[in-house]
Design a protein around this motif. Structure first.
Motif, mmCIF file in Angstrom:
data_model
loop_
_atom_site.group_PDB
_atom_site.id
_atom_site.type_symbol
_atom_site.label_atom_id
_atom_site.label_comp_id
_atom_site.label_asym_id
_atom_site.label_seq_id
_atom_site.Cartn_x
_atom_site.Cartn_y
_atom_site.Cartn_z
ATOM 1 N N PRO A 25 -38.767 54.303 38.800
ATOM 2 C CA PRO A 25 -38.374 52.652 38.403
ATOM 3 C C PRO A 25 -37.442 53.244 37.338
ATOM 4 O O PRO A 25 -37.709 54.330 36.417
ATOM 5 N N LYS A 26 -36.120 52.596 37.033
ATOM 6 C CA LYS A 26 -35.085 52.852 36.622
ATOM 7 C C LYS A 26 -35.688 52.482 34.710
ATOM 8 O O LYS A 26 -35.559 51.294 34.657
ATOM 9 N N VAL A 27 -34.604 53.745 34.005
ATOM 10 C CA VAL A 27 -34.679 52.878 32.388
ATOM 11 C C VAL A 27 -33.200 52.196 32.106
ATOM 12 O O VAL A 27 -32.362 52.448 32.429
ATOM 13 N N PRO A 28 -33.313 50.989 31.597
ATOM 14 C CA PRO A 28 -32.349 50.102 31.025
ATOM 15 C C PRO A 28 -31.311 50.799 30.583
ATOM 16 O O PRO A 28 -31.862 52.157 29.416
ATOM 17 N N GLU A 42 -25.585 48.945 31.510
ATOM 18 C CA GLU A 42 -26.023 47.604 32.363
ATOM 19 C C GLU A 42 -25.835 47.067 30.678
ATOM 20 O O GLU A 42 -25.583 45.539 31.500
ATOM 21 N N TRP A 43 -26.456 47.180 30.240
ATOM 22 C CA TRP A 43 -26.324 46.123 28.946
ATOM 23 C C TRP A 43 -25.013 45.910 28.167
ATOM 24 O O TRP A 43 -24.678 44.283 28.635
ATOM 25 N N LYS A 44 -23.796 46.834 28.144
ATOM 26 C CA LYS A 44 -22.581 46.561 28.009
ATOM 27 C C LYS A 44 -22.151 45.338 29.040
ATOM 28 O O LYS A 44 -20.892 44.468 28.860
ATOM 29 N N ALA A 45 -22.261 45.704 30.462
ATOM 30 C CA ALA A 45 -21.988 44.902 31.419
ATOM 31 C C ALA A 45 -22.212 43.544 31.503
ATOM 32 O O ALA A 45 -21.950 42.538 32.052
ATOM 33 N N GLY A 46 -23.487 43.667 31.149
ATOM 34 C CA GLY A 46 -24.078 41.715 31.212
ATOM 35 C C GLY A 46 -23.084 40.783 29.848
ATOM 36 O O GLY A 46 -22.721 39.386 29.843
ATOM 37 N N ILE A 47 -23.031 41.913 28.511
ATOM 38 C CA ILE A 47 -22.332 40.504 28.479
ATOM 39 C C ILE A 47 -21.291 41.176 28.252
ATOM 40 O O ILE A 47 -20.072 39.838 28.135
ATOM 41 N N ALA A 48 -20.526 41.796 28.989
ATOM 42 C CA ALA A 48 -19.188 41.602 29.285
ATOM 43 C C ALA A 48 -18.641 39.925 30.404
ATOM 44 O O ALA A 48 -18.269 39.152 30.904
ATOM 45 N N LYS A 49 -20.180 40.493 31.205
ATOM 46 C CA LYS A 49 -20.384 38.914 32.030
ATOM 47 C C LYS A 49 -20.019 37.515 31.226
ATOM 48 O O LYS A 49 -19.724 36.578 31.588
ATOM 49 N N GLN A 50 -21.286 37.670 30.176
ATOM 50 C CA GLN A 50 -21.482 36.964 29.358
ATOM 51 C C GLN A 50 -19.821 36.373 28.622
ATOM 52 O O GLN A 50 -19.933 34.992 28.278
ATOM 53 N N HIS A 51 -19.172 37.365 28.149
ATOM 54 C CA HIS A 51 -18.070 36.910 27.363
ATOM 55 C C HIS A 51 -16.812 37.233 28.015
ATOM 56 O O HIS A 51 -15.694 37.495 27.033
ATOM 57 N N PHE A 77 -28.663 51.038 20.964
ATOM 58 C CA PHE A 77 -29.370 50.662 21.695
ATOM 59 C C PHE A 77 -30.065 51.441 22.455
ATOM 60 O O PHE A 77 -30.193 52.375 22.313
ATOM 61 N N TYR A 78 -31.254 50.855 22.280
ATOM 62 C CA TYR A 78 -32.703 51.879 22.985
ATOM 63 C C TYR A 78 -32.664 50.441 24.191
ATOM 64 O O TYR A 78 -33.027 49.213 24.687
ATOM 65 N N PRO A 79 -33.285 50.710 25.455
ATOM 66 C CA PRO A 79 -33.950 49.897 26.613
ATOM 67 C C PRO A 79 -34.722 49.622 27.130
ATOM 68 O O PRO A 79 -34.778 48.887 27.957
ATOM 69 N N PHE A 80 -36.641 49.846 25.984
ATOM 70 C CA PHE A 80 -36.996 48.744 25.570
ATOM 71 C C PHE A 80 -37.253 48.404 23.655
ATOM 72 O O PHE A 80 -37.303 49.162 22.355
ATOM 73 N N LEU A 81 -37.322 47.285 23.065
ATOM 74 C CA LEU A 81 -37.613 46.893 21.978
ATOM 75 C C LEU A 81 -39.590 45.818 22.377
ATOM 76 O O LEU A 81 -39.591 45.305 23.313
ATOM 77 N N ILE A 82 -40.421 46.480 21.465
ATOM 78 C CA ILE A 82 -41.790 45.592 20.729
ATOM 79 C C ILE A 82 -41.024 45.104 19.135
ATOM 80 O O ILE A 82 -41.308 46.290 18.244
ATOM 81 N N MET A 86 -41.803 45.379 32.808
ATOM 82 C CA MET A 86 -40.886 45.814 32.034
ATOM 83 C C MET A 86 -40.317 47.224 32.065
ATOM 84 O O MET A 86 -39.802 47.411 32.594
ATOM 85 N N ALA A 87 -41.223 47.763 32.625
ATOM 86 C CA ALA A 87 -41.371 49.333 32.809
ATOM 87 C C ALA A 87 -40.512 50.551 34.654
ATOM 88 O O ALA A 87 -40.447 50.351 34.641
#
Length: 597
Positions: free
Chosen positions: A76-79, A83-92, A115-120, A458-459
């Protein structure tokens, strides 16, 4: 050929192996055939007990040989931040790819601290948090995880807000919250408290676990995967687990100057407070409001605690008897009489209309009650002890997540997913049950296992369904028995009891049918199908009952008081069983927990 367990499943195995020497046990099996045949593993675990083990499998995990091979070859890969920036770019738009440095980007989105891969989002010491951490850190030992509370839980130093039946203990609020009772209404010391629950809050996690102690979450942006904190910081995340628990239930209409004399039970410190008042004789009398499990347990414990100082304990509720919403009439009568024998002044059919300061000021409070006639009680303190609490969904509502208007939880699917990469677990989640319908549970067992399943998905990116049927347990109190509850218990449905007495009933002082109970079971049926059960001194049959409910067993006919299909469904080990059938009436747990059938 067989292969070793992948890292994620090894993590789950390690989590649920904790406490195996006492009451949490793990059963793993693998089967293999010729070369190329599939291999299966079953990993089951359960939180059971209260003196006797509630044996059985709490959750089962079935994985094919191909799935295990894929996991081992492609871990399994850690987010990632990219990847998050790419998602933001796709959105905006692509300009936001350099979000941290772009002034134009910051005009549309706030500057991100990290940036944190996992948030609780939960209290750091809540059992659902610790369960989730155990899984994530086993899968990704070096991943960075941010834990931040919401506003409602931020001022809770110990995190002991969940299932705080602290009457089971004699210690103060500094107890290990990982060992909180499995039930919101347990009040007696048992081996469960000492052996069953692993010390979750003391577990050593990886150095990547970050707990925010100086700010709380004020806004969750699920579209852009951002969390805004009270101090102005904004963090980005890859995946989020929301587990904000329940909100405090309050008696309405309390004047501000009198609120110090009213305790709304929610946290361990609340229990400690009223125990001290009674044990030290600081008040002459105390009123417990609530006829459910929690109210009965609290009344019984305070009556015992206040004997030495002659503190009067008054128990007021609107129902005809204690536990009337949940059990057959004869059991309600029994519990009510048991409480009276313990020295509790029972006040059925009484509703609190208002609370004010008495004119003579000889007591702290004056309660106006409405029963068949209006009545007035003066007392030193009032305790509001509801069995059910509302879900704490304020942050989820603000984030645009769907709320179950019936039971008050955040709507999730069977994988505990509310939106893409947003998971919800514990008391906050309204989840679908294949047999019992959509429901929200307040249970240590549920928080423990739902936290683990959500974290596992999630993990690992898996799509494991949450199929566990949680237990609620109690020991001692007015029932003086070990109680295990599964499914819906509700006196608004048909009920069928199979029990054994340790000596014939009917003598002087006996409560007919119940005082001499040694052990037994009460089945709850809707349309003649078993939807719940309450085991009394038969905790070892818990897994059998769980399987029975899952099987959808129903009966076809009844002969007098006996229903043969249910009498013979499980070997209860009763020598001379008694059978008793009860018609439906009242309303109980399913009214609050189940959205539809």
């Amino acid at each position: 050929p067989n292969r070793g367990m992948s890292a994620p499943r090894a993590g789950l195995r390690q989590l649920w192996r904790a406490g195996r020497s006492s009451r949490v046990w793990l059963r793993a099996a693998s089967t293999s055939a010729t070369s190329g045949a599939s291999a299966r593993r079953v990993v089951g675990a359960g939180v059971f007990g209260l003196g006797l083990a509630v044996s059985g499998v709490a959750a089962q995990w079935w994985h094919t040989h191909e799935a295990e091979a894929a996991a081992s070859e492609n871990p399994p890969k850690v987010p990632t931040e990219e990847e998050w920036k790419a998602g933001i770019a796709k959105q905006h738009g692509s300009m936001l790819l350099s979000m941290f440095d772009s002034e134009a980007a910051q005009e549309q989105l706030p500057k991100v601290t990290k940036f944190y891969p996992f948030l609780i989002i939960s209290h750091p010491r809540a059992v659902v948090t610790q369960s989730a951490l155990s899984v994530i850190t086993d899968v990704h030992p070096d991943a960075e995880i941010l834990i931040v509370s919401d506003k409602y839980n931020f001022d809770d130093d110990n995190g002991n807000r969940i299932y705080s039946g602290s009457f089971a203990r004699t210690t103060s609020s500094c107890i290990n919250p990982g060992r909180l009772n499995i039930s919101p209404f347990s009040t007696s010391k048992s081996k469960l408290d000492e052996e069953l629950l692993m010390p979750l809050s003391n577990k050593t996690h990886s150095k990547g676990v970050n707990m925010c102690s100086n700010a709380y979450a004020v806004r969750l942006d699920v579209r852009n995967k951002l969390v805004h904190l009270s101090d102005g910081r904004v963090f980005a995340f890859g995946k989020c687990l929301l587990a904000t628990g329940c909100r405090e239930a309050k008696l309405p209409g309390i004047p501000p100057g009198l609120q110090q004399h009213v305790t709304n039970l929610r946290k361990v410190k609340d229990f400690d407070k009223i125990q001290t008042l009674v044990r030290e004789g600081r008040i002459k009398n105390i009123v417990i409001v609530g006829g459910g499990f929690l109210g009965c347990q609290v009344a019984a414990k305070l009556a015992d605690q206040g004997k030495a100082k002659h503190v009067e304990v008054i128990h007021a509720y609107v129902e005809p008897g204690a536990l009337y919403r949940y059990v057959p009439t004869y059991f309600s009568d029994y519990v009510t009489e048991r409480l009276r024998e313990m020295g509790v002044s029972e006040r059925p059919y009484h509703m609190v209309l208002n609370i004010k300061e008495p004119a003579d000021r000889t007591h702290n409070l004056q309660l106006a009650l409405q029963g068949f006639e209006k009545a007035t009680i003066q007392c030193g303190h009032v305790v509001f002890a509801p069995t059910h609490l509302e879900g704490n969904v304020e942050l989820a509502q603000q984030a645009g997540l769907e709320i179950d208007t019936h039971c008050g939880g955040v709507m999730v699917n069977s994988e505990l997913l509310a939106r893409s990469d947003i998971y919800v677990a514990g008391d906050t989640a309204s989840y679908p049950d294949t047999m019992l319908g959509r429901r929200r549970m307040q249970s240590y067992d549920h928080s423990y296992h739902s936290g683990a399943v959500a974290a596992y998905n999630m993990a690992t990116g898996s799509r494991e369904a949450y199929n566990h049927l949680p237990v609620i347990t109690s020991s001692g109190g007015p029932m003086a028995m070990e109680v295990v509850v599964l499914g819906d218990i509700d006196s608004n449905v048909e009920m069928y009891s199979v029990y054994q007495t340790d000596k014939p009933t009917g003598g002087d002082g006996d409560v007919p049918g119940w005082e001499q109970w040694e052990k037994g079971i009460v089945y709850y049926l809707k349309n003649k199908k078993v939807v719940g059960a309450m085991l009394l001194n038969l905790s070892g049959r818990t897994d059998d009952v769980r399987q029975l409910i899952r099987s959808g067993l129903s009966y076809t006919q009844r002969s007098g008081e006996e229903i043969k299909e249910l009498s013979n469904a499980i070997d209860l080990g009763l020598e001379k069983p008694t059978y008793r059938h009860s018609a439906a009436r009242g309303s109980g747990l399913s009214r609050f927990h189940t959205t539809h059938q």
